[in-house]
Structures are given as C-alpha cells and as structure tokens.
Motif scaffolding. Structure first.
Motif, short mmCIF file in Angstrom:
data_model
loop_
_atom_site.label_atom_id
_atom_site.label_comp_id
_atom_site.label_asym_id
_atom_site.label_seq_id
_atom_site.Cartn_x
_atom_site.Cartn_y
_atom_site.Cartn_z
N ASP A 1 0.81 -1.22 0.00
CA ASP A 1 0.00 0.00 0.00
C ASP A 1 0.85 1.27 0.00
O ASP A 1 0.33 2.38 0.11
CB ASP A 1 -0.98 0.00 1.18
N LYS A 2 2.19 1.11 -0.09
CA LYS A 2 3.07 2.29 -0.03
C LYS A 2 3.78 2.57 -1.34
O LYS A 2 4.20 3.68 -1.60
CB LYS A 2 4.20 2.03 0.98
N ALA A 3 4.02 1.51 -2.15
CA ALA A 3 4.91 1.66 -3.31
C ALA A 3 4.14 1.50 -4.61
O ALA A 3 3.10 0.85 -4.68
CB ALA A 3 6.02 0.61 -3.24
N THR A 4 4.66 2.14 -5.66
CA THR A 4 4.10 1.94 -6.99
C THR A 4 5.25 1.95 -8.00
O THR A 4 6.41 2.10 -7.62
CB THR A 4 3.05 3.02 -7.32
N SER A 5 4.91 1.71 -9.27
CA SER A 5 5.96 1.74 -10.31
C SER A 5 5.38 2.44 -11.53
O SER A 5 4.16 2.62 -11.65
CB SER A 5 6.37 0.31 -10.69
N LEU A 6 6.26 2.79 -12.46
CA LEU A 6 5.77 3.45 -13.68
C LEU A 6 4.89 2.52 -14.49
O LEU A 6 3.90 2.93 -15.07
CB LEU A 6 6.95 3.95 -14.51
N GLN A 7 5.25 1.23 -14.50
CA GLN A 7 4.42 0.29 -15.26
C GLN A 7 3.01 0.20 -14.67
O GLN A 7 2.03 0.16 -15.40
CB GLN A 7 5.08 -1.09 -15.31
N ILE A 8 2.95 0.21 -13.34
CA ILE A 8 1.63 0.16 -12.69
C ILE A 8 0.84 1.42 -13.05
O ILE A 8 -0.34 1.37 -13.38
CB ILE A 8 1.78 0.03 -11.15
N GLU A 9 1.52 2.56 -13.03
CA GLU A 9 0.81 3.83 -13.25
C GLU A 9 0.45 4.06 -14.72
O GLU A 9 -0.58 4.65 -15.02
CB GLU A 9 1.65 5.02 -12.74
N THR A 10 1.31 3.59 -15.65
CA THR A 10 1.03 3.89 -17.06
C THR A 10 0.33 2.72 -17.75
O THR A 10 -0.20 2.88 -18.85
CB THR A 10 2.33 4.15 -17.86
N GLY A 11 0.37 1.54 -17.13
CA GLY A 11 -0.29 0.38 -17.72
C GLY A 11 0.58 -0.37 -18.72
O GLY A 11 0.11 -1.30 -19.37
N GLY A 12 1.84 0.04 -18.88
CA GLY A 12 2.70 -0.70 -19.82
C GLY A 12 4.16 -0.51 -19.45
O GLY A 12 4.49 0.36 -18.64
N PRO A 13 5.04 -1.33 -20.04
CA PRO A 13 6.46 -1.22 -19.71
C PRO A 13 7.06 0.10 -20.20
O PRO A 13 6.60 0.66 -21.19
CB PRO A 13 7.11 -2.40 -20.43
N VAL A 14 8.05 0.57 -19.48
CA VAL A 14 8.73 1.83 -19.82
C VAL A 14 10.20 1.49 -20.04
O VAL A 14 10.77 0.69 -19.30
CB VAL A 14 8.56 2.84 -18.65
N SER A 15 10.81 2.07 -21.07
CA SER A 15 12.22 1.78 -21.36
C SER A 15 13.09 2.37 -20.25
O SER A 15 13.13 3.59 -20.05
CB SER A 15 12.62 2.38 -22.70
#
Ligand code: BT5
Length: 328
Positions: A225-239
């Motif tokens: 409940d504390k952490a997130t990632s760019l993939q989680i936020e954007t819905g796809g992998p990021v280079s």
C-alpha cells in the motif's frame, strides 16, 4: 573487444542486415568467430535476426543498463563520463562513496541491475529487484557549503520528476524531502550522503531508486500500500534506458544551473511540485514527535512546520515525516 566492434557495426546498420562475411572481413576474424560473438550477444539479451542469405540484423536491444548502451545515448558533459556497472551489488551509494574517497571524478555513475543491500535513510532498506528499476548513484563535487547539501536532494527530486513527466506524461508530486509519489504511493526514493569538512564539501553522493517495470504482484507485502511503479501507473512497460538517460540529462542541466546561479529556481520548482506544503504533517524527530502544518521550505531547503508553539525548522536526515491527510 570484438564483441563491442560487432555491436557497433550492427548499430550503424540501423536495422539493416550485414553479412557474416562482411563482419569477418572488417574485423579480420573468421565467420565462425562472428557467429560465436553473435550467439553471445543474444545470450546478453540483444535480439539479432540471422539468415543465410542476408546475414545479421539487430532488431532490439536488451533492457539492461549496460554502460555501452547508456553511453551510446547519453548527451551529458559531466554525468556518466565515468560509468561503473554491476549486474548486482550491495548498494550503489556505498560503491560511489568508496570511489569518491579514492578520488573519482565528478559525475562518476554507479549503476546496477539489482541491489542486495539497497539502503534508504536511517538504515532502512530499499527493495531493488533485478532489471525492474533504475538503481544508481552519482558523485558530485560541488562548490557549495556543507549547509547547502540538503538542497541537492530537492534538486534531484525536481530533476527526476521532470524526466518522468517528459517521458511518460505522468505528473507526480514531491514529498519532502526525498520521495516522488504517484497517486499517494512512492515511485522514487532519493538518498543523499555527504563527506565534508567544516566549511567545504569533499563529495556528495546522490542515490536514486526509481521503480520502473515492477508489477503490482511483485511488490513485497509490506510495501503493497506504499509503493508503486511506472508500469503500474502507465499500464505498460517503460524503457529503463531511455528514462535513465533523460534523468541524467535533466539532473545535469539543473546541477549546472545551480552551480552558476544558485538554488532559487530549484526551490521555486520544488514548491510548485510539492505535495507536502499546506498539509498537516507528523514530524518524528529523534527527541520528539509533533504535529503541525508544513508551510514552506527555507533558503536552505529545511521544511518549516507551523505548530501551536511556533515554527519548527525541520532538516532532512533527522526526521521522518508523515502527512495526516493522504495515505502517504
Ligand atoms: C529513501 O529512503 O527513499 C531513499 C531510497 C534510495 C534508494 C537508492 S537506490 C540507489 C541508491 N543506493 C542505495 O543503497 N540507495 C539508493 P527512505 O525515505 O528512508 O525510505 C525507505 C522506505 O521506503 C523503506 O523503509 C520502505 O518502507 C520503503 N521502500 C523500500 N523500497 C521501496 C521501493 N522500491 N519503492 C517504494 N518504497 C520502498
């Protein structure tokens, strides 16, 4: 190194094929030796298509932060001129500090795919899974006074936030002093460490952990409940490599500006992007815990917290701070 030369030629071809015979001729090695090197590159994650009639074609790069890949895209003048890469390491900040003490040049970068002992502030841990984030440290030798060092964390936060926005379009907030939050969860952590005399800085190490392609299910239970990632936020992998290069460019840009014109524009940008200001916060200092309203940061980057008994000046490193109004 033959491997690097083959890679350089494949890159120059920009997706077009080059025959094994041509490669062999250019490097003065046999076609069998070329095939062996191509095989090795594939094992490293380079996607190379090979056909008997056309030869070899570089289709995609591995998503690794290998120094030659980073270097080939980097446009910075100071950051990354020295680049130290580990497939795994204890903590990039520890490696950077070792090298700084040994006299490495300003801008030396330590990058790794995973950390076995990644650190946060106050001896906390930092989750750094293999090839899923950007875990790196950079050595600075700024002409500032030691009192100005905490502002390097704010500078780094503004730079990484800008890079993330440029690359993904996501707008995140900066939580004082060292977190980038997205939807209330931590996307980036920054750890600034300094070695100084009374009136001069020997070196500053800025370490950053950016959660890039971590999936929700891969986040440890205690961070769910504390952490997130760019993939989680954007819905796809990021280079990772493109983002890393962008972060270094933004960081160098801002650092050079600070060196010539001071921190005023960093502080202004920080205030605009802050999610801490105007919030009720709990300050957990070594000697006391109190609640107040975060009203501003001062010229040294300290957080000013208005309490019933007056304004407290909070310096990074000494405290933990929690917002009472969000889930962060
Ligand atoms: C920080 O500390 O946020 C600074 C983190 C800096 C990490 C980088 S990675 C490269 C370089 N080398 C290092 O060894 N460190 C730096 P702090 O504010 O103390 O927050 C730490 C807390 O964040 C932990 O106690 C966890 O609750 C949480 N946390 C741990 N790993 C996380 C992750 N990957 N994403 C989000 N939160 C995390």
């Amino acid at each position: 190194m033959v491997r690097n030369k083959i890679l350089a030629i494949l890159r120059q071809q920009q997706g077009k094929s080059v025959s094994g015979e041509d490669l062999g001729r250019q490097l003065q090695i046999s076609r069998t030796a070329v095939s062996k090197q191509i095989q090795k590159l594939r094992l490293e994650g380079y996607q190379i298509e090979s056909t008997v009639s056309q030869g070899h074609r570089l289709v995609a790069l591995p998503d690794l932060l290998r120094p030659e890949e980073v270097r080939s895209q980097l446009t910075t003048a100071i950051f990354g001129q020295e680049l130290v890469y580990f497939s795994e390491v204890g903590s990039t900040n520890d490696e950077a500090k070792k090298r700084a003490v040994a006299g490495c040049s300003e801008g030396t970068l330590i990058i790794t795919e995973t950390q076995l002992g990644g650190r946060g502030r106050l001896a906390r841990g930092w989750f750094s899974p293999q090839a899923k984030g950007i875990w790196f440290s950079v050595v600075l030798r700024p002409p500032f006074t030691p009192q100005e060092a905490p502002k390097c964390t704010l500078m780094a936060a503004v730079a990484v936030n800008r890079a993330i926005r440029d690359m993904t379009g996501i707008s995140c907030g900066i939580k004082w002093p060292n977190d980038i939050l997205c939807n209330g969860r931590k996307l980036v952590g920054i750890l600034t460490e300094m070695s100084a005399e009374m009136d001069a800085i020997n070196h500053i190490v800025i370490g950053m952990g950016i959660n890039v392609n971590i999936l929700a299910a891969e986040i440890p239970l205690e961070l769910q409940d504390k952490a997130t990632s760019l993939q989680i936020e954007t819905g796809g992998p990021v280079s990772r490599i493109a983002l890393f290069v962008k972060i270094l460019e933004r960081l160098e840009e801002i650092y050079l500006e600070v060196r010539t014109s001071g921190f005023a524009s960093v502080l202004a940008a920080w205030r605009q992007e802050s999610v801490t200001l105007n919030q009720l916060v709990t300050v957990i200092a070594p000697d006391k815990t109190y609640i107040g309203k975060a009203i501003d940061i001062d010229a040294e980057g300290a957080l000013l917290v208005e309490t019933d008994s007056g304004i407290e000046r909070v310096l990074a490193g000494d405290v933990s701070i929690r917002s009472l109004t969000g889930n962060y």
